[in-house]
Design a protein around this motif. Structure first.
Motif, short mmCIF file in Angstrom:
data_model
loop_
_atom_site.label_atom_id
_atom_site.label_comp_id
_atom_site.label_asym_id
_atom_site.label_seq_id
_atom_site.Cartn_x
_atom_site.Cartn_y
_atom_site.Cartn_z
N ASN A 9 0.81 -1.22 0.00
CA ASN A 9 0.00 0.00 0.00
C ASN A 9 0.84 1.27 0.00
N SER A 10 2.05 1.21 0.55
CA SER A 10 2.90 2.41 0.59
C SER A 10 3.91 2.45 -0.55
N SER A 11 3.89 1.46 -1.41
CA SER A 11 4.87 1.38 -2.49
C SER A 11 4.64 2.48 -3.54
N ASN A 12 5.73 3.08 -3.97
CA ASN A 12 5.66 4.07 -5.05
C ASN A 12 5.88 3.42 -6.41
N ASN A 13 6.27 2.14 -6.42
CA ASN A 13 6.57 1.45 -7.66
C ASN A 13 5.36 0.75 -8.27
N LEU A 14 4.25 0.71 -7.54
CA LEU A 14 3.04 0.06 -8.02
C LEU A 14 1.98 1.11 -8.29
N ASP A 15 1.23 0.93 -9.40
CA ASP A 15 0.12 1.85 -9.62
C ASP A 15 -1.09 1.37 -8.82
N ASP A 16 -2.13 2.18 -8.79
CA ASP A 16 -3.29 1.88 -7.96
C ASP A 16 -3.94 0.55 -8.32
N GLN A 17 -4.02 0.22 -9.60
CA GLN A 17 -4.65 -1.04 -10.00
C GLN A 17 -3.83 -2.25 -9.55
N GLU A 18 -2.52 -2.14 -9.63
CA GLU A 18 -1.67 -3.23 -9.15
C GLU A 18 -1.83 -3.41 -7.64
N LYS A 19 -1.95 -2.31 -6.92
CA LYS A 19 -2.16 -2.40 -5.48
C LYS A 19 -3.49 -3.08 -5.17
#
Length: 174
Positions: free
Chosen positions: A130-140
């Motif tokens: 949830n705090s990752s900057n490397n994933l977009d919202d859909q991947e999260k």
């Protein structure tokens, strides 16, 4: 009534002379010469020997400690104390193979501790996703759905938990 600040010196009828070391909305923490640390109500009867103003600590030690514990629980993979249901305390888990091999026994407390560690590590993984900057919202969202299904698969073990708030929660039916 004027609020005393940290460092104020007072003379209390019961405890004697002391210095205010912390202030909350309802209490003074006072270190007394003869009686050590005592908590007294702000509206208690005492004589002010030397009042200090504007030195009130806006955050108490308790508040700082509570905040630190919350942060550590949220961001570390250390597990909190989770209670096993009373009926399982001191019990043992017996795995019986289908053929003539020997049973495997272990204390149920040990098994329960491993289940709690799995739960805590899944929670940490969830926070990191949830705090990752490397994933977009859909991947999260996609990864969160997998985690929810993992929790759902582990609901079988909820019978071991003493408190319902510690249990696994999967997808809820609508």
């Amino acid at each position: 009534m004027k609020l005393l600040g940290i460092g104020s010196r007072i003379d209390h009828q019961e405890y004697g002379k002391g210095v205010v070391t912390n202030v909350s909305s309802r209490h003074y923490w006072v270190t007394f010469l003869e009686n050590g640390l005592e908590t007294i109500d702000i509206d208690s009867e005492f004589e002010v020997i030397d009042g200090v103003e504007d030195e009130v600590d806006s955050v108490s030690f308790f508040d700082v400690e509570r905040s630190l514990v919350t942060i550590l629980q949220k961001w570390s993979d250390t597990s909190e104390k989770v209670a096993i249901a009373d009926k399982w305390r001191g019990g043992k888990l017996i795995l019986e193979p289908g053929d003539d091999l020997a049973n495997k026994e272990m204390p149920i407390d040990t098994f329960f501790h491993k289940i709690v560690m799995v739960r805590d590590r899944i929670r940490v993984m969830e926070q990191k996703i949830n705090s990752s900057n490397n994933l977009d919202d859909q991947e999260k969202v996609d990864l969160q759905q997998y985690i929810t299904r993992i929790y759902g698969s582990l609901t079988t073990f909820n019978v071991l938990f003493k408190n319902k708030s510690d249990q696994f929660v999967g997808e809820r039916s609508k």
